[in-house]
Scaffold this motif. Structure first.
Motif, PDB file in Angstrom:
ATOM      1  N   TYR A 333       0.690  -1.240   0.218  1.00  0.00           N
ATOM      2  CA  TYR A 333       0.139  -0.020  -0.101  1.00  0.00           C
ATOM      3  C   TYR A 333       0.866   1.177   0.174  1.00  0.00           C
ATOM      4  CZ  TYR A 333      -4.344  -2.417   1.070  1.00  0.00           C
ATOM      5  OH  TYR A 333      -5.672  -3.110   1.035  1.00  0.00           O
ATOM      6  N   GLU A 335       1.056   3.917   1.957  1.00  0.00           N
ATOM      7  CA  GLU A 335       0.617   4.505   3.367  1.00  0.00           C
ATOM      8  C   GLU A 335       1.815   4.590   4.164  1.00  0.00           C
ATOM      9  OE1 GLU A 335      -2.438   2.005   4.368  1.00  0.00           O
ATOM     10  OE2 GLU A 335      -0.996   0.466   4.898  1.00  0.00           O
ATOM     11  N   PHE A 341      -0.575   4.853   9.300  1.00  0.00           N
ATOM     12  CA  PHE A 341      -0.982   4.150   8.012  1.00  0.00           C
ATOM     13  C   PHE A 341      -1.663   5.409   7.126  1.00  0.00           C
ATOM     14  CE2 PHE A 341      -0.574   0.576  10.666  1.00  0.00           C
ATOM     15  CZ  PHE A 341       0.181  -0.413  10.069  1.00  0.00           C
ATOM     16  N   PRO A 343      -2.338   7.785   4.009  1.00  0.00           N
ATOM     17  CA  PRO A 343      -2.239   7.356   2.869  1.00  0.00           C
ATOM     18  C   PRO A 343      -0.821   8.412   2.108  1.00  0.00           C
ATOM     19  CG  PRO A 343      -4.264   8.476   2.868  1.00  0.00           C
ATOM     20  CD  PRO A 343      -3.722   8.098   4.241  1.00  0.00           C
ATOM     21  N   SER A 344      -0.425   7.852   1.080  1.00  0.00           N
ATOM     22  CA  SER A 344       0.945   8.739   0.747  1.00  0.00           C
ATOM     23  C   SER A 344       0.347   8.992  -0.996  1.00  0.00           C
ATOM     24  CB  SER A 344       1.957   7.998   0.965  1.00  0.00           C
ATOM     25  OG  SER A 344       3.177   8.659   0.267  1.00  0.00           O
ATOM     26  N   PRO A 374      -5.512   2.941  -1.716  1.00  0.00           N
ATOM     27  CA  PRO A 374      -3.793   2.962  -1.817  1.00  0.00           C
ATOM     28  C   PRO A 374      -3.349   1.869  -2.293  1.00  0.00           C
ATOM     29  CG  PRO A 374      -4.588   2.857   0.429  1.00  0.00           C
ATOM     30  CD  PRO A 374      -5.757   3.112  -0.485  1.00  0.00           C
ATOM     31  N   ASN A 408       4.011   0.450   2.844  1.00  0.00           N
ATOM     32  CA  ASN A 408       3.926  -0.289   3.983  1.00  0.00           C
ATOM     33  C   ASN A 408       5.045  -1.548   3.737  1.00  0.00           C
ATOM     34  OD1 ASN A 408       2.685  -1.721   2.187  1.00  0.00           O
ATOM     35  ND2 ASN A 408       1.128  -2.650   3.698  1.00  0.00           N
ATOM     36  N   MET A 543      -2.371  14.085   6.193  1.00  0.00           N
ATOM     37  CA  MET A 543      -2.351  13.233   5.210  1.00  0.00           C
ATOM     38  C   MET A 543      -2.693  14.105   3.725  1.00  0.00           C
ATOM     39  SD  MET A 543      -5.546  10.848   5.449  1.00  0.00           S
ATOM     40  CE  MET A 543      -7.264  11.511   5.282  1.00  0.00           C
TER      41      MET A 543
END
Length: 608
Positions: A333, A335, A341, A343-344, A374, A408, A543
């Motif tokens: 993911y 993130e 966690f 999101p990115s 994600p 992750n 985020m």
């Protein structure tokens, strides 16, 4: 080795064969590409749909044709797209409209084959509330609804969207409001179901398949207990937590439910297994699952091909299906595990692992935005036993290098290494504290410094023979560092001998940082701005996301912990709360604005 549980044929009909020559996938990312792969093997032409956000994504290019649509949730637009390219069939994938009975009925009305169960079946199972009633009528135990903690969840859809755990009665209203909004955004339906949260339960699901003869069988179980935010991240089969009697009873219960609703095509019956050994019905997913590759790896079956064959009216040989070895899937993911966690986003550059099955919705250059889930890729390993599969998956993750977004990956490796997971002793409430591993920071930093100096010297037009960083004045000796000799390099790779060991590094650069291997080097401004006084009291975005709602007005007095702004990113809602009591001085955003991580949303005034 286990064999599938074949059931007696129910009362069914064998329709005339329908020939699919072109298939449209009403979905995106890795599941669309997965279906296209099987279609190519079967000699079926393919068509994709794509939104503006996905114009440059890989899946439209993987198809023979691609049609632009406004939304993956628009039934009319997708049916029209299929008609425009003369597609005989539509595969819904998972998520979006995959479990929408109106969509399946619309396909049928338009003379388009829907790859999945009948719309009546989808409607019967489309609501978790109705599915619960059907399971009860079939004699399958269901989760109690009384007592705390409770789990509030969307009655339509899945994937952890519209789900909240509630510990106290006074928190129930806020949790239901947030879950309802998230469910409406993800599924277009804000109906909720409330059940007891079962402490220490394992998440076990049974893959079922129904054919045109009216037969329903199970294709064994998958364990999906490692989760974050109620979303699965690691799945495996067989489950390390099931004994043979429980497995057989659970599989029989899944088939019982499947037969009760005259199920055809691929579906999944999900259960929670309590520490006591009791299991409880959770829901039926009337579609193919994200984790279906796990079942395919241990059975040798192609579930998508089976879906298409069934939709064409072909009878399948469902006898004597056996398992071979063990399979584990990890979801990669975009993130940040170190920051809840979140999101990115960013432009991806990635080097996927080799020698394992990889299904991805990305390639180098793919832009990861805030619009969709994600998940970037699924990495699946198969081994002769569980230990072998874990080792292969761990090595694959170690070999995976992805730049441009935070992922992750490191967290997944930590899970595979944890004694609880190795022993098969995890459950849905199991969690793993995370911070980034800094053990090789000095090595990566030294490799980066050597690479940067080599780049500077190679790019220099004046005095190129002078070593980069050379000074003719005395300079304090540097602290002890790894001894590095560069063997070769270009703008994306470095091969160097470090303390006598040759190593290879993938390297990329953007406006904010350098990335070498899985190590980030932030580009710092030569003239950094100082943080203004009181900035810690202001509300900033944790985020990247879109502003959904602003819950306060300028001049309002707020208390510590009071909700201020609701953000949405990748179908996940996040409530930004006040750090301290104070007065709202300025609201710096409006509903619909897209914001970056760390961006100030609300400027607070004096404390009260």
């Amino acid at each position: 080795m286990q064999s599938a549980h074949r059931r007696d044929h129910g009362v069914g009909r064998i329709p005339a064969l329908k020939h699919i020559r072109k298939l449209l996938v009403a979905n995106r990312s890795e599941i669309a590409r997965r279906v296209f792969r099987t279609c190519r093997e079967m000699g079926i032409a393919t068509a994709a749909v794509y939104s503006d956000a996905d114009r440059d994504a890989p899946h439209p290019r993987d198809a023979d044709e691609a049609v632009r649509i406004d939304s993956y949730l628009s039934i009319a637009a997708i049916v029209a797209a299929a008609q425009r390219v003369n597609a005989d069939a539509i595969h819904p994938g998972y998520g979006f409209l995959a479990e929408n009975a109106d969509f399946a009925a619309a396909c049928e009305a338009a003379g388009i084959i829907f790859i999945g169960p009948r719309h009546e079946t989808i409607r019967a199972m489309g609501s978790k509330i109705e599915a619960r009633k059907i399971a009860e009528a079939a004699g399958v135990p269901v989760i109690p609804t009384e007592g705390f903690p409770l789990l509030v969840k969307a009655a339509a859809g899945g994937g952890g969207k519209g789900m909240r755990r509630v510990e106290r009665p006074e928190d129930l209203d806020e949790a239901m409001a947030a879950a309802r909004c998230e469910a409406e955004s993800a599924f277009g339906d804000g109906t909720l179901l409330v059940e007891r949260y079962l402490e220490g339960a394992r998440h076990i699901e049974i893959q079922i398949f129904g054919d045109v003869n009216g037969d329903v069988i199970d294709l064994f179980e998958r364990e999906c207990s490692v989760q974050r935010r109620h979303q699965k991240i690691i799945e495996e089969s067989p489950s390390p937590g099931l004994d043979r009697p429980t497995r057989q009873t659970m599989c029989q219960a899944a088939v019982t439910i499947g037969r009760a609703i005259n199920y055809t095509s691929a579906g999944t019956v999900e259960f929670l297994l309590a520490p006591s050994g009791e299991f409880f019905f959770l829901e039926v997913n009337t579609r193919i699952q994200v984790e279906h590759p796990v079942t395919e790896m241990i059975t040798g079956l192609d579930l998508v091909r089976m879906q298409i064959d069934t939709a064409e009216g072909r009878a399948l040989d469902l006898s004597n299906i056996r398992t071979n070895g063990h399979a584990i899937e990890a979801r990669l993911y975009a993130e940040d595990p170190a920051h809840n966690f979140f999101p990115s986003t960013g432009q991806v550059r990635w080097w996927p692992p080799q020698h394992v099955r990889v299904e991805s919705g990305i390639e180098t250059g793919t832009e990861v935005g805030i619009d969709y889930d994600p998940m970037l890729a699924k990495i699946i390993a198969h081994g002769r036993d569980r230990d072998d599969a874990i080792r292969k998956l761990r090595h694959a993750l170690e070999s995976t290098c992805i730049h441009g977004v935070v992922t992750n990956r490191e967290f997944l490796i930590r899970v595979l290494d944890h004694p609880d997971f190795v022993a098969g002793q995890v459950h849905t409430g199991w969690s793993l504290p995370f911070d980034h591993d800094r053990s090789e920071e000095a090595l990566h930093r030294a490799a980066f410094d050597a690479y940067r100096m080599a780049r500077i010297q190679a790019d220099r037009k004046i005095l190129p023979h002078v070593p980069a960083g050379y000074r003719n004045n005395p300079w304090p000796p540097r602290a002890a560092a790894p001894q590095i000799q560069i063997l070769s390099f270009d703008r994306n790779h470095l091969r160097a001998e470090i303390d006598g060991v040759q190593r290879h590094f993938n390297i990329s650069e953007d406006d904010l940082n350098w990335e070498i291997g899985n190590y980030y080097v932030e580009k710092l401004s030569r003239y950094p701005s100082s943080q203004s006084a009181g900035a810690h009291e202001s509300a900033s975005s944790p985020m990247p996301g879109k502003v959904l709602r602003i819950l306060v007005a300028a001049g309002a007095e707020v208390q510590a912990g009071q909700p201020l702004v609701v953000l949405e990113a990748m179908k996940m809602e996040q409530i930004v709360k006040a750090h301290a009591a104070g007065k709202v001085a300025v609201i710096l955003v409006k509903v619909g604005d897209v914001v970056a991580p760390g961006q100030t949303l609300i400027q607070m005034g004096e404390e009260i």
